[in-house]
Design a protein around this motif. Structure first.
Motif, PDB file in Angstrom:
ATOM      1  N   CYS A 203       0.833  -1.211   0.000  1.00 17.05           N
ATOM      2  CA  CYS A 203       0.000   0.000   0.000  1.00 17.05           C
ATOM      3  C   CYS A 203       0.867   1.260   0.000  1.00 17.05           C
ATOM      4  O   CYS A 203       0.583   2.220  -0.723  1.00 17.05           O
ATOM      5  N   ARG A 204       1.922   1.268   0.805  1.00 14.90           N
ATOM      6  CA  ARG A 204       2.810   2.437   0.861  1.00 14.90           C
ATOM      7  C   ARG A 204       3.456   2.689  -0.496  1.00 14.90           C
ATOM      8  O   ARG A 204       3.531   3.829  -0.965  1.00 14.90           O
TER       9      ARG A 204
ATOM     10  N   PHE B 295       2.904   5.977  -6.438  1.00 13.46           N
ATOM     11  CA  PHE B 295       2.655   6.090  -7.873  1.00 13.46           C
ATOM     12  C   PHE B 295       1.295   6.717  -8.178  1.00 13.46           C
ATOM     13  O   PHE B 295       0.810   6.646  -9.309  1.00 13.46           O
ATOM     14  N   SER B 296       0.685   7.321  -7.168  1.00 15.02           N
ATOM     15  CA  SER B 296      -0.537   8.123  -7.331  1.00 15.02           C
ATOM     16  C   SER B 296      -1.691   7.387  -8.005  1.00 15.02           C
ATOM     17  O   SER B 296      -2.167   7.776  -9.080  1.00 15.02           O
ATOM     18  N   PRO B 297      -2.185   6.313  -7.381  1.00  8.12           N
ATOM     19  CA  PRO B 297      -3.411   5.706  -7.917  1.00  8.12           C
ATOM     20  C   PRO B 297      -4.589   6.641  -7.689  1.00  8.12           C
ATOM     21  O   PRO B 297      -4.538   7.538  -6.841  1.00  8.12           O
ATOM     22  N   LYS B 298      -5.648   6.430  -8.454  1.00 10.89           N
ATOM     23  CA  LYS B 298      -6.857   7.240  -8.252  1.00 10.89           C
ATOM     24  C   LYS B 298      -7.502   6.883  -6.918  1.00 10.89           C
ATOM     25  O   LYS B 298      -7.943   7.759  -6.164  1.00 10.89           O
ATOM     26  N   LYS B 299      -7.561   5.570  -6.637  1.00 13.81           N
ATOM     27  CA  LYS B 299      -8.191   5.096  -5.404  1.00 13.81           C
ATOM     28  C   LYS B 299      -7.441   3.848  -4.937  1.00 13.81           C
ATOM     29  O   LYS B 299      -7.043   3.009  -5.750  1.00 13.81           O
ATOM     30  N   LEU B 300      -7.250   3.728  -3.633  1.00 13.99           N
ATOM     31  CA  LEU B 300      -6.607   2.547  -3.056  1.00 13.99           C
ATOM     32  C   LEU B 300      -7.559   1.947  -2.031  1.00 13.99           C
ATOM     33  O   LEU B 300      -7.897   2.593  -1.033  1.00 13.99           O
TER      34      LEU B 300
ATOM     35  N   ILE C 116      -2.903   1.427   9.028  1.00 12.65           N
ATOM     36  CA  ILE C 116      -2.326   1.755   7.713  1.00 12.65           C
ATOM     37  C   ILE C 116      -3.148   2.838   7.027  1.00 12.65           C
ATOM     38  O   ILE C 116      -2.601   3.694   6.314  1.00 12.65           O
ATOM     39  N   GLU C 117      -4.460   2.869   7.264  1.00 12.07           N
ATOM     40  CA  GLU C 117      -5.289   3.920   6.677  1.00 12.07           C
ATOM     41  C   GLU C 117      -4.864   5.293   7.196  1.00 12.07           C
ATOM     42  O   GLU C 117      -4.684   6.241   6.424  1.00 12.07           O
ATOM     43  N   MET C 118      -4.690   5.421   8.512  1.00  8.17           N
ATOM     44  CA  MET C 118      -4.290   6.698   9.105  1.00  8.17           C
ATOM     45  C   MET C 118      -2.906   7.126   8.618  1.00  8.17           C
ATOM     46  O   MET C 118      -2.657   8.292   8.324  1.00  8.17           O
ATOM     47  N   GLU C 119      -2.004   6.162   8.517  1.00  4.09           N
ATOM     48  CA  GLU C 119      -0.650   6.469   8.046  1.00  4.09           C
ATOM     49  C   GLU C 119      -0.670   7.011   6.619  1.00  4.09           C
ATOM     50  O   GLU C 119      -0.026   8.023   6.305  1.00  4.09           O
ATOM     51  N   LEU C 120      -1.394   6.337   5.740  1.00  7.12           N
ATOM     52  CA  LEU C 120      -1.424   6.744   4.335  1.00  7.12           C
ATOM     53  C   LEU C 120      -2.146   8.077   4.150  1.00  7.12           C
ATOM     54  O   LEU C 120      -1.712   8.918   3.352  1.00  7.12           O
ATOM     55  N   LYS C 121      -3.222   8.286   4.871  1.00  6.97           N
ATOM     56  CA  LYS C 121      -3.954   9.551   4.740  1.00  6.97           C
ATOM     57  C   LYS C 121      -3.109  10.730   5.191  1.00  6.97           C
ATOM     58  O   LYS C 121      -3.202  11.823   4.630  1.00  6.97           O
ATOM     59  N   GLU C 122      -2.283  10.511   6.207  1.00  4.15           N
ATOM     60  CA  GLU C 122      -1.409  11.581   6.676  1.00  4.15           C
ATOM     61  C   GLU C 122      -0.270  11.830   5.699  1.00  4.15           C
ATOM     62  O   GLU C 122       0.049  12.971   5.358  1.00  4.15           O
ATOM     63  N   ARG C 123       0.344  10.756   5.219  1.00  5.60           N
ATOM     64  CA  ARG C 123       1.508  10.895   4.329  1.00  5.60           C
ATOM     65  C   ARG C 123       1.126  11.447   2.964  1.00  5.60           C
ATOM     66  O   ARG C 123       1.873  12.215   2.356  1.00  5.60           O
ATOM     67  N   TYR C 124      -0.040  11.087   2.470  1.00  4.67           N
ATOM     68  CA  TYR C 124      -0.440  11.485   1.108  1.00  4.67           C
ATOM     69  C   TYR C 124      -1.669  12.385   1.104  1.00  4.67           C
ATOM     70  O   TYR C 124      -2.480  12.346   0.182  1.00  4.67           O
ATOM     71  N   LYS C 125      -1.788  13.204   2.154  1.00  9.09           N
ATOM     72  CA  LYS C 125      -3.001  14.018   2.287  1.00  9.09           C
ATOM     73  C   LYS C 125      -3.131  15.097   1.218  1.00  9.09           C
ATOM     74  O   LYS C 125      -4.227  15.588   0.972  1.00  9.09           O
ATOM     75  N   HIS C 126      -2.046  15.470   0.564  1.00  9.34           N
ATOM     76  CA  HIS C 126      -2.107  16.523  -0.457  1.00  9.34           C
ATOM     77  C   HIS C 126      -2.039  15.969  -1.880  1.00  9.34           C
ATOM     78  O   HIS C 126      -1.859  16.733  -2.826  1.00  9.34           O
ATOM     79  N   THR C 127      -2.186  14.655  -2.039  1.00 10.04           N
ATOM     80  CA  THR C 127      -2.012  14.052  -3.370  1.00 10.04           C
ATOM     81  C   THR C 127      -3.317  13.838  -4.114  1.00 10.04           C
ATOM     82  O   THR C 127      -3.310  13.608  -5.326  1.00 10.04           O
TER      83      THR C 127
END
Length: 611
Positions: free
Chosen positions: A295-296, A301-306, A319-330
């Motif tokens: 997932c990370r 690679f900027s998928p539309k939806k994960l 993992i949801e909280m981690e990804l939302k924080e890391r990629y919140k501006h993508t």
């Protein structure tokens, strides 16, 4: 903080100006006495006035009074030479203007004494600091491995700074450097001399200062260091040094991942981007070690939806909280689904709702001894669960389905490995009868994953030992979690359908050697912690295989991709097993699973990938 620094500078500035003025006066008087045998002459008076003015002007211009002289080096000496020289030129011009004469001998003496007194006063402070003003704590005798540019830089940093480490010798395999001194530190000898150096020089700390080392070379050096009782650390990664993230004296402990005898796999970013960017990606087992790392790396690679699908709510939330924080501006949309892959109806609903382009199937039971004791659960999760997700993918026209398998699926002796092998057969059959591209990725053990030996060994070491190893000759292939995940992602981008991708993981590692390395990396000795051999567990093999002897052709069809072979599929037998397994006792079920997974027929071509 800034106010404190400004106050300190304001306090010492008048002191430095007074000291320099006294030194300049002394310089001129001594020079006048040496040349004219008297202190008070017209050239001397003019020189004092001109030298005082010009020295302080140039000192402010070159920020001489802002230097921290306890760290003075050649750079500061060059600045002093410039100030003194320009001041001497100013004095010469003043002499010509006021006396129409140029007392060269007097000016040369003044220039020399000026450098000696002003420069000496600065460097004297560093000598005093280094010799008499230590922190009071005993410095740790340190051996630096590598007498090149990086090693020399480390030594200079340790010598210049108030550091608890004191470099006493270098180790370098360059014979031309042996017996030489670098920065006053002797080069003791080559790598084979590490133990001798530690013993004879009372070394307590070792720093490996060769940023360009391959993992194989680092492993070799570490094994020599492991023969000693000294703590071993390594220079930060070269890219971190270059980018300024860390300084050269911020050493880190050697990690077990550093000792893998193979280099990391490189990604074909362009191919991967084409398969992931702006696509809908679904990962099963998204909360697990491999699934979460997939997932990370997919997110990069900027998928539309994960879509994060998993059975454990806590791990999926994490993992949801981690990804939302890391990629919140993508702009990536992260969605979660708590579901069991054994529920075929739920799998179909999820596929129909999100319509993924790409699926990474990482959900599985993988613990060998537990699956030996619960073979029916291995069947339900690893085999039936895989069939459910694959069928839902085909019914909803998913473009690519990537199943994660294991080296334990090759000539399996365990229930876990056998169910993975049967799942591989199912996936290959699905590829033959559907538009979805179904592929399998097979790799060895993953360092640090849940249930792996690394966390177990670490816990045992923390408790004081012993570390338990099943057999002294047991060997395994290892890779890191990021490497395993990269392989899965790369395989998905290369998929044509029906392939089994296998990473050549380099040389296998003895489990007992891994245990010894972890004990050493934890700052203990093997004698202190101990290693206990407990005997092989049910389903285990002494060594694992990534491919059986008939699976690989020598023909290369792409850089590091080779044609291989695999056995025919036993789909009818697998379906019969699924219908009847609930009626069998555990022993009969284990025998049936392993026996079916090891049946052989004529080989047919698939692909394997090598790193």
């Amino acid at each position: 903080m800034n106010g404190g620094k400004k106050l300190a500078y304001q306090q010492r500035l008048p002191l430095l100006i007074i000291i320099d003025s006294i030194l300049i006066l002394l310089t001129v008087l001594l020079s006048s006495y040496l040349v004219h045998d008297t202190y008070f002459t017209t050239p001397a008076i003019i020189t004092v006035s001109a030298l005082l003015l010009s020295h302080h002007i140039f000192s402010f211009g070159y920020k001489l009074y802002k230097k921290a002289w306890e760290y003075a080096s050649i750079g500061e000496l060059i600045i002093i030479c410039k100030i003194v020289t320009f001041s001497a030129v100013s004095v010469a011009i003043s002499q010509l203007l006021f006396t129409q004469e140029l007392p060269i001998r007097f000016l040369v003496n003044t220039w020399i004494l000026h450098i000696l007194l002003v420069g000496g006063s600065r460097f004297w402070w560093r000598v005093v600091r280094d010799t008499y003003m230590s922190t009071g704590e005993e410095r740790v005798r340190t051996l630096i491995i590598g007498a090149g540019a990086a090693g020399t830089m480390v030594a200079r940093q340790l010598l210049n700074n108030a550091n608890s480490l004191h470099p006493v010798a270098f180790i370098d395999d360059n014979h031309r450097k042996h017996q030489l001194d670098i920065l006053g530190i002797p080069v003791f000898g080559g790598i084979k001399k590490i133990k001798d150096a530690v013993d004879s020089l009372s070394i307590e700390h070792i720093v490996i200062a060769i940023p360009s080392l391959s993992k194989r070379q680092l492993n070799y050096i570490f094994q020599e260091c492991a023969k000693t009782s000294a703590r071993t650390q390594i220079l930060p990664m070269l890219e971190d040094l270059v980018t300024g993230k860390v300084s050269v004296n911020q050493f880190r402990d050697v990690q077990v991942e550093d000792l893998l005898g193979r280099e990391p796999i490189e990604l074909d970013s362009k191919t991967i981007s084409e398969s992931i960017t702006d696509k809908v990606v679904l990962v099963t087992g998204a909360g697990g070690s491999i699934g979460s790392e997939i997932c990370r790396q997919v997110s990069a690679f900027s998928p539309k939806k994960l879509v994060l699908l998993g059975h454990g709510e806590n791990s999926i939330y994490s993992i949801e909280m981690e990804l939302k924080e890391r990629y919140k501006h993508t702009g990536i949309e992260f969605v979660t689904e708590i579901a069991d892959i054994q529920d075929v109806q739920k799998m179909n609903i999820i596929m129909d709702q999100y319509r993924p382009n790409l699926i990474y199937h990482a959900a599985a039971h993988k613990h060998v001894p537990l699956m030996e004791r619960n073979p029916e659960e291995a069947i339900k999760n690893n085999l039936i669960g895989t069939m459910n997700v694959a069928q839902a993918a085909s019914w909803n026209n998913v473009e690519t389905f990537v199943m994660i398998s294991s080296d334990k699926a090759v000539n399996p002796t365990s229930v876990m490995g056998a169910t993975k092998r049967l799942s591989e057969m199912v996936i290959q059959k699905m590829d033959q009868t559907n538009q979805t591209k179904f592929i399998t990725v097979r790799f060895g053990n993953v360092l640090g994953s849940r249930g792996s030996v690394i966390p177990l060994f670490k816990k045992q070491i923390e408790k004081g030992g012993p570390v338990t190893v099943t057999h002294p000759d047991m060997i395994r292939y290892f890779m890191t979690i990021p490497e395993a995940s990269r392989l899965v992602i790369q395989a998905g981008s290369l998929a044509q359908g029906g392939e089994t991708f296998v990473l050549d993981m380099g040389d296998p590692i003895k489990i007992v050697d891994l245990a010894r390395n972890l004990i050493k990396l934890s700052g203990h000795s093997v004698d202190e912690i101990g290693i206990e051999f407990t005997g092989m567990r049910p389903g285990e093999k002494l060594f694992e295989e990534l491919l059986n002897e008939n699976e690989v052709h020598e023909e290369q069809i792409h850089p590091k991709i080779y044609i291989g072979k695999t056995s025919d599929l036993f789909i009818d037998e697998i379906e019969e097993l699924i219908v009847t397994f609930s009626l069998m006792d555990k022993k009969s079920l284990r025998e049936s699973i392993v026996g079916l997974a090891n049946r052989k027929k004529e080989p047919k071509e698939v692909l394997s990938i090598s790193s």
